[in-house]
Design an enzyme around this catalytic site. Structure first.
Site, PDB file in Angstrom:
ATOM      1  N   GLY A  14      -1.586   4.913  -4.685  1.00  0.00           N
ATOM      2  CA  GLY A  14      -1.602   3.612  -5.578  1.00  0.00           C
ATOM      3  C   GLY A  14      -0.350   3.454  -6.770  1.00  0.00           C
ATOM      4  N   SER A  72       1.022  -1.226  -0.112  1.00  0.00           N
ATOM      5  CA  SER A  72      -0.166   0.048   0.051  1.00  0.00           C
ATOM      6  C   SER A  72       0.785   1.110   0.179  1.00  0.00           C
ATOM      7  CB  SER A  72      -0.933   0.212   1.392  1.00  0.00           C
ATOM      8  OG  SER A  72      -0.128   0.105   2.541  1.00  0.00           O
ATOM      9  N   CYS A  73       0.368   2.228  -0.532  1.00  0.00           N
ATOM     10  CA  CYS A  73       0.862   3.650  -0.432  1.00  0.00           C
ATOM     11  C   CYS A  73      -0.271   4.725  -0.217  1.00  0.00           C
ATOM     12  CB  CYS A  73       1.871   3.783  -1.622  1.00  0.00           C
ATOM     13  SG  CYS A  73       0.946   3.973  -3.238  1.00  0.00           S
ATOM     14  N   LEU A  74       0.111   5.941  -0.658  1.00  0.00           N
ATOM     15  CA  LEU A  74      -0.974   7.031  -0.525  1.00  0.00           C
ATOM     16  C   LEU A  74      -1.933   6.935  -1.842  1.00  0.00           C
ATOM     17  CD1 LEU A  74      -1.787   8.983   1.612  1.00  0.00           C
ATOM     18  CD2 LEU A  74      -0.208  10.588   0.216  1.00  0.00           C
TER      19      LEU A  74
END
Length: 100
Positions: free
Chosen positions: A84, A80-82
């Protein structure tokens, strides 16, 4: 935004359901983002710039650095990240290293 090989995009609810199984959640945001926006429970933070090196570490070294058992190439992993973009890059890196 969340990424997994079988499902390139997951909702937070799907992630919560996955976390009831034996999935490793790797958050690839930078450390300052974790400090600023908070840590996702039961995730480990490996910034995208460290990921390729981390996934090739000796398992003992990985556990020492990230306080988590190193995933095997067949273990379920979610990135996951902020927004995508980085989680999709992380997925590509992992798959190029032989993770399924």
């Amino acid at each position: 935004s969340l990424c997994a090989g079988g499902a390139p995009s997951l909702s937070y609810r799907e992630l919560k359901d996955l976390k009831k199984t034996n999935v490793l959640h790797i958050d690839v945001r930078e450390r300052w983002e974790i400090d600023r926006f908070g840590k996702i429970p039961e995730s480990i933070n490996i910034p995208l710039g460290e990921l390729v090196e981390a996934l090739q570490m000796d398992p003992m070294e990985f556990k020492e650095q990230y306080n988590q058992k190193m995933p095997s190439k067949s273990d379920p992993v979610v990135f996951s990240c902020l927004a995508g973009t980085r989680s999709k890059q992380a997925l590509g890196f992992a798959m190029s290293l032989g993770f399924s």
